[in-house]
Design an enzyme around this catalytic site. Structure first.
Site, PDB file in Angstrom:
ATOM      1  N   HIS A  90      23.895  41.334  64.229  1.00 45.30           N
ATOM      2  CA  HIS A  90      24.974  41.899  65.112  1.00 45.30           C
ATOM      3  C   HIS A  90      25.030  42.373  66.391  1.00 45.30           C
ATOM      4  CE1 HIS A  90      26.051  42.956  60.455  1.00 45.30           C
ATOM      5  NE2 HIS A  90      24.641  42.675  60.168  1.00 45.30           N
ATOM      6  N   ASP A 126      24.597  35.425  54.523  1.00 39.81           N
ATOM      7  CA  ASP A 126      23.898  37.052  54.626  1.00 39.81           C
ATOM      8  C   ASP A 126      24.544  37.814  54.110  1.00 39.81           C
ATOM      9  OD1 ASP A 126      21.865  38.835  55.491  1.00 39.81           O
ATOM     10  OD2 ASP A 126      23.512  40.508  56.156  1.00 39.81           O
ATOM     11  N   HIS A 128      26.133  40.734  54.812  1.00 37.57           N
ATOM     12  CA  HIS A 128      26.537  41.516  56.349  1.00 37.57           C
ATOM     13  C   HIS A 128      27.345  39.903  57.026  1.00 37.57           C
ATOM     14  CE1 HIS A 128      23.777  44.945  55.166  1.00 37.57           C
ATOM     15  NE2 HIS A 128      24.703  44.713  54.609  1.00 37.57           N
TER      16      HIS A 128
END
Length: 187
Positions: A90, A126, A128
């Site tokens: 991220h 994942d 996300h």
């Protein structure tokens, strides 16, 4: 199976290859002078040891790439799997995001490029979307970024229409899956 225990931590010059210069150089200072602190609204929390811990993770990832690149085998293509924290998918070019301090996997991919690998694959699986890694390589035609993730989950990015841009158009493949899809959907 190879087990790496001896490796050098990375430094800000390594981070500049995947993050903006002001973040790469300012992170250490922030951790030393402002910690404990929040780096973003996720909240991504930083302590006095966060910078050193993240740099050890990036150093380990780069050492793993070096170990793979140093294998001389005409029969089997070398590969590796690193259990390295934090992965950082991220962390965007401008800084931390979503509990990720730095782009560890992105730094490993850059190291592979430095070692002469013409093409690099990052497969991010994942729940996300790995928006940071996606953004870091968005215009790089030599890094194929593939992400499987739950559609609509944090951070709300990773649409199928996001395929990269400029020279990197077509080198990004986002596969948003319906909630609850499970492992079989990825396979």
């Amino acid at each position: 199976v190879m087990h790496l225990e001896e490796y050098d931590a990375a430094d800000a010059s390594t981070l500049i290859r995947v993050h903006q210069k002001n973040y790469a150089k300012g992170l250490e200072f922030m951790c030393k002078t402002a910690a404990p602190t929040m780096l973003d609204s996720a909240p991504t929390y930083a302590t006095k040891s966060t910078y050193a811990d993240a740099m050890r993770g990036v150093g380990a990832a780069r050492a793993l790439v070096d170990a793979v690149c140093d294998v001389e085998d005409d029969v089997c293509a070398p590969s590796a799997f690193g259990l390295i924290r934090p992965p950082g998918h991220h962390a965007v070019p401008r800084g931390a995001m979503g509990f990720c301090i730095v782009g560890t996997a992105a730094a490993a991919a850059r190291r592979a490029q430095e070692r002469g690998m013409k093409k690099v694959l990052i497969f991010d699986y994942d729940v996300h979307h790995g928006n940071g890694t996606n953004d870091i390589f968005h215009d790089d035609p030599d890094v194929l970024f593939v992400s499987t993730h739950e559609d609509g989950s944090y951070p709300g990015t990773g649409k199928m229409s996001d395929i990269g841009e400029g020279d990197g158009e077509g080198a990004t493949i986002n596969i948003p899956l319906p909630p609850g899809s499970g492992d079989i959907a990825v396979l």
